[in-house]
Design a protein around this motif. Structure first.
Motif, PDB file in Angstrom:
ATOM      1  N   LEU A 109       0.930  -0.674   0.184  1.00 31.21           N
ATOM      2  CA  LEU A 109       0.133   0.140  -0.043  1.00 31.21           C
ATOM      3  C   LEU A 109       0.629   1.500  -0.086  1.00 31.21           C
ATOM      4  CD1 LEU A 109      -3.236  -1.019   2.859  1.00 31.21           C
ATOM      5  CD2 LEU A 109      -2.814  -1.082   0.227  1.00 31.21           C
ATOM      6  N   CYS A 110       2.053   0.702   0.368  1.00 32.63           N
ATOM      7  CA  CYS A 110       2.376   2.163   0.670  1.00 32.63           C
ATOM      8  C   CYS A 110       4.735   2.526  -0.235  1.00 32.63           C
ATOM      9  CB  CYS A 110       2.943   2.781   2.034  1.00 32.63           C
ATOM     10  SG  CYS A 110       4.421   1.990   2.898  1.00 32.63           S
ATOM     11  N   SER A 111       4.636   1.167  -0.590  1.00 37.06           N
ATOM     12  CA  SER A 111       6.237   0.897  -0.262  1.00 37.06           C
ATOM     13  C   SER A 111       7.250   1.124   0.001  1.00 37.06           C
ATOM     14  CB  SER A 111       6.007   0.830  -2.658  1.00 37.06           C
ATOM     15  OG  SER A 111       4.817   0.485  -2.691  1.00 37.06           O
ATOM     16  N   CYS A 124       0.941   2.597   8.640  1.00 37.89           N
ATOM     17  CA  CYS A 124       1.032   2.475   7.148  1.00 37.89           C
ATOM     18  C   CYS A 124       0.987   4.105   6.586  1.00 37.89           C
ATOM     19  CB  CYS A 124       0.054   1.750   6.098  1.00 37.89           C
ATOM     20  SG  CYS A 124       1.269   2.315   4.638  1.00 37.89           S
ATOM     21  N   VAL A 125       1.512   5.354   6.017  1.00 38.25           N
ATOM     22  CA  VAL A 125       0.910   5.987   5.444  1.00 38.25           C
ATOM     23  C   VAL A 125       0.123   6.549   4.420  1.00 38.25           C
ATOM     24  CG1 VAL A 125       1.699   8.086   3.870  1.00 38.25           C
ATOM     25  CG2 VAL A 125       3.647   7.224   5.112  1.00 38.25           C
ATOM     26  N   PHE A 126      -0.725   5.062   3.484  1.00 36.11           N
ATOM     27  CA  PHE A 126      -2.054   5.237   2.975  1.00 36.11           C
ATOM     28  C   PHE A 126      -3.260   4.611   3.838  1.00 36.11           C
ATOM     29  CE2 PHE A 126      -5.244   2.267   1.466  1.00 36.11           C
ATOM     30  CZ  PHE A 126      -5.700   2.222  -0.574  1.00 36.11           C
ATOM     31  N   SER A 127      -2.688   4.279   5.227  1.00 32.66           N
ATOM     32  CA  SER A 127      -3.922   3.892   6.494  1.00 32.66           C
ATOM     33  C   SER A 127      -4.691   5.001   6.745  1.00 32.66           C
ATOM     34  CB  SER A 127      -2.888   2.942   7.126  1.00 32.66           C
ATOM     35  OG  SER A 127      -2.943   1.614   6.651  1.00 32.66           O
ATOM     36  N   CYS A 128      -3.186   5.959   6.933  1.00 36.39           N
ATOM     37  CA  CYS A 128      -3.614   7.699   7.542  1.00 36.39           C
ATOM     38  C   CYS A 128      -4.201   8.086   7.214  1.00 36.39           C
ATOM     39  CB  CYS A 128      -2.140   8.001   8.161  1.00 36.39           C
ATOM     40  SG  CYS A 128      -1.020   7.039   9.566  1.00 36.39           S
ATOM     41  N   ILE A 129      -3.948   7.908   5.421  1.00 35.34           N
ATOM     42  CA  ILE A 129      -4.623   8.559   4.706  1.00 35.34           C
ATOM     43  C   ILE A 129      -6.182   8.740   5.046  1.00 35.34           C
ATOM     44  CG2 ILE A 129      -5.565   9.785   2.460  1.00 35.34           C
ATOM     45  CD1 ILE A 129      -2.308   8.905   1.923  1.00 35.34           C
ATOM     46  N   ILE A 130      -6.766   6.852   4.696  1.00 41.24           N
ATOM     47  CA  ILE A 130      -8.121   6.227   5.096  1.00 41.24           C
ATOM     48  C   ILE A 130      -8.165   6.736   6.620  1.00 41.24           C
ATOM     49  CG2 ILE A 130      -9.339   4.306   5.249  1.00 41.24           C
ATOM     50  CD1 ILE A 130      -8.012   4.971   2.305  1.00 41.24           C
ATOM     51  N   TRP A 131      -7.951   6.732   7.821  1.00 41.24           N
ATOM     52  CA  TRP A 131      -8.513   6.890   8.664  1.00 41.24           C
ATOM     53  C   TRP A 131      -8.590   8.314   9.047  1.00 41.24           C
ATOM     54  CZ3 TRP A 131     -10.214   3.303  11.929  1.00 41.24           C
ATOM     55  CH2 TRP A 131     -10.033   2.124  11.838  1.00 41.24           C
ATOM     56  N   HIS A 132      -7.865   9.305   8.351  1.00 43.99           N
ATOM     57  CA  HIS A 132      -8.241  11.024   8.489  1.00 43.99           C
ATOM     58  C   HIS A 132      -9.237  11.057   7.459  1.00 43.99           C
ATOM     59  CE1 HIS A 132      -8.129  14.826   6.762  1.00 43.99           C
ATOM     60  NE2 HIS A 132      -7.506  15.513   8.014  1.00 43.99           N
ATOM     61  N   GLY A 133      -9.737  10.555   6.468  1.00 47.55           N
ATOM     62  CA  GLY A 133     -10.659  10.134   5.664  1.00 47.55           C
ATOM     63  C   GLY A 133     -12.300  10.119   6.886  1.00 47.55           C
ATOM     64  N   ILE A 134     -12.370   8.897   7.253  1.00 53.96           N
ATOM     65  CA  ILE A 134     -13.111   8.341   7.821  1.00 53.96           C
ATOM     66  C   ILE A 134     -13.715   8.912   8.812  1.00 53.96           C
ATOM     67  CG2 ILE A 134     -14.542   6.240   9.224  1.00 53.96           C
ATOM     68  CD1 ILE A 134     -14.727   6.037   6.175  1.00 53.96           C
ATOM     69  N   LEU A 135     -12.365   9.220   9.903  1.00 52.98           N
ATOM     70  CA  LEU A 135     -12.971   9.952  11.594  1.00 52.98           C
ATOM     71  C   LEU A 135     -13.388  11.482  10.882  1.00 52.98           C
ATOM     72  CD1 LEU A 135      -9.755   8.346  12.998  1.00 52.98           C
ATOM     73  CD2 LEU A 135     -12.315   7.913  13.410  1.00 52.98           C
ATOM     74  N   SER A 136     -12.619  12.640   9.863  1.00 57.55           N
ATOM     75  CA  SER A 136     -12.785  13.409  10.156  1.00 57.55           C
ATOM     76  C   SER A 136     -14.919  13.316   8.928  1.00 57.55           C
ATOM     77  CB  SER A 136     -12.496  14.153   8.960  1.00 57.55           C
ATOM     78  OG  SER A 136     -12.375  13.358   6.825  1.00 57.55           O
ATOM     79  N   SER A 180     -11.425  -2.629   5.771  1.00 56.07           N
ATOM     80  CA  SER A 180     -11.429  -3.098   4.212  1.00 56.07           C
ATOM     81  C   SER A 180      -9.881  -2.520   4.072  1.00 56.07           C
ATOM     82  CB  SER A 180     -12.277  -1.575   4.397  1.00 56.07           C
ATOM     83  OG  SER A 180     -13.811  -1.501   4.788  1.00 56.07           O
ATOM     84  N   LEU A 181      -9.401  -2.096   4.709  1.00 55.59           N
ATOM     85  CA  LEU A 181      -7.665  -1.964   4.615  1.00 55.59           C
ATOM     86  C   LEU A 181      -7.376  -3.262   4.687  1.00 55.59           C
ATOM     87  CD1 LEU A 181      -6.916   0.758   7.126  1.00 55.59           C
ATOM     88  CD2 LEU A 181      -6.589   0.843   5.343  1.00 55.59           C
ATOM     89  N   TRP A 182      -8.187  -4.639   5.325  1.00 60.98           N
ATOM     90  CA  TRP A 182      -6.793  -5.874   5.011  1.00 60.98           C
ATOM     91  C   TRP A 182      -7.526  -6.236   3.197  1.00 60.98           C
ATOM     92  CZ3 TRP A 182      -3.620  -9.026   5.669  1.00 60.98           C
ATOM     93  CH2 TRP A 182      -4.126 -10.198   6.144  1.00 60.98           C
ATOM     94  N   ARG A 183      -8.668  -6.536   2.801  1.00 58.32           N
ATOM     95  CA  ARG A 183      -9.425  -6.625   1.282  1.00 58.32           C
ATOM     96  C   ARG A 183      -8.561  -5.806   1.110  1.00 58.32           C
ATOM     97  NH1 ARG A 183     -15.768  -6.741   1.355  1.00 58.32           N
ATOM     98  NH2 ARG A 183     -15.034  -7.197  -0.029  1.00 58.32           N
ATOM     99  N   HIS A 184      -8.578  -4.536   0.859  1.00 59.83           N
ATOM    100  CA  HIS A 184      -8.304  -3.738  -0.336  1.00 59.83           C
ATOM    101  C   HIS A 184      -6.553  -4.056  -0.575  1.00 59.83           C
ATOM    102  CE1 HIS A 184      -8.047  -0.449  -2.941  1.00 59.83           C
ATOM    103  NE2 HIS A 184      -6.533  -0.465  -2.393  1.00 59.83           N
ATOM    104  N   SER A 197      -6.449   5.167  -2.574  1.00 63.31           N
ATOM    105  CA  SER A 197      -7.738   5.734  -1.182  1.00 63.31           C
ATOM    106  C   SER A 197      -8.843   6.221  -1.303  1.00 63.31           C
ATOM    107  CB  SER A 197      -6.444   7.366  -0.656  1.00 63.31           C
ATOM    108  OG  SER A 197      -6.176   7.959  -1.010  1.00 63.31           O
ATOM    109  N   ALA A 198      -8.995   7.028  -2.936  1.00 63.38           N
ATOM    110  CA  ALA A 198     -10.407   7.434  -3.248  1.00 63.38           C
ATOM    111  C   ALA A 198     -10.841   6.617  -3.134  1.00 63.38           C
ATOM    112  CB  ALA A 198     -10.148   8.045  -4.331  1.00 63.38           C
ATOM    113  N   SER A 199     -10.520   5.571  -3.970  1.00 62.12           N
ATOM    114  CA  SER A 199     -11.538   4.550  -4.393  1.00 62.12           C
ATOM    115  C   SER A 199     -12.194   3.544  -2.936  1.00 62.12           C
ATOM    116  CB  SER A 199     -11.732   3.047  -4.966  1.00 62.12           C
ATOM    117  OG  SER A 199     -10.036   2.467  -5.053  1.00 62.12           O
TER     118      SER A 199
END
Length: 226
Positions: A109-111, A124-136, A180-184, A197-199
């Motif tokens: 996800l972040c390489s 993970c940086v990718f995970s942090c983006i997802i958490w920020h989007g969901i929590l906000s 969802s992070l695990w499935r992605h 991250s958008a999808s």
């Protein structure tokens, strides 16, 4: 049947079992006292339904955060994933490497880092983006996890900071996000899709609304169902 006669009548394995039983019986001394039945799981030897139930769990282990896992409004499959995550039984790169199994050289996800479960779910940086989007979107008062705590300890701490009526909703949306992070991650590895991250944010929000429509308790307290 005498010991000398069993070879011609029993298989070698059965003959060994027969001989072992015979040896055990030699040391038993019978008495004139009547036989009694004693239940080993109580001090007085008397059976009770509660002692039988407790005996079923002898030697078992439990997750420290079992309530966060099993009391959320998530489907059972998601709860089972969280249980596996709580005991570090998900097949991430670090676990595959320890067992000499094929694995990706870095987090897909972040390489940027080696993949471990803590990294995937919360570091993970990718995970942090997802958490920020969901929590906000649903709980803006909750700070985005910074990786200093593992997923379940972070969630436990976050739940202590919000109103009681929002807690089950937060535990449910957190379970959905982690799953969802695990499935992605698995889709990137096995289906060769590009991390997005958008999808993924769109998928999580759509799933959250579907869960709320299906009756997942608490979600309607933190998300707008339209």
């Amino acid at each position: 049947m005498w010991i000398s006669d069993i070879h011609g009548h029993l298989s070698p394995a059965a003959a060994l079992e027969y001989f072992d039983l015979w040896c055990h019986l030699q040391v038993i001394v019978l008495s004139q006292e009547p036989d009694t039945i004693s239940w080993r799981w109580t001090e007085n030897g008397t059976y009770s339904a509660s002692s039988c139930y407790n005996a079923l769990f002898t030697g078992s282990t439990s997750s420290k955060h079992w309530r966060l896992i099993w009391k959320s409004g998530a489907p059972l499959s998601v709860k089972f994933f969280l249980y596996l995550a709580s005991v570090n039984r998900c097949w991430t790169t670090d676990r595959l490497e320890r067992r000499g199994l094929p694995h990706e050289p870095a987090c897909v996800l972040c390489s940027q880092h080696d993949e471990a479960l803590h990294h995937l779910l919360i570091g993970c940086v990718f995970s942090c983006i997802i958490w920020h989007g969901i929590l906000s979107w649903c709980c803006p008062e909750i700070p985005v996890p910074d990786g200093t705590l593992d997923f379940l300890r972070w969630l436990s701490s976050a739940l202590d900071t919000i109103a009681m009526e929002k807690r089950r909703g937060l535990s449910t949306i957190a379970a959905l996000t982690a799953w969802s992070l695990w499935r992605h991650r698995n889709a990137v590895i096995f289906d060769k899709i590009a991390p997005s991250s958008a999808s993924l944010l769109m998928v999580i929000k759509d799933d959250a609304r579907s869960w709320a429509y299906a009756g997942a308790k608490g979600l309607s307290n933190i998300i707008l169902v339209v």
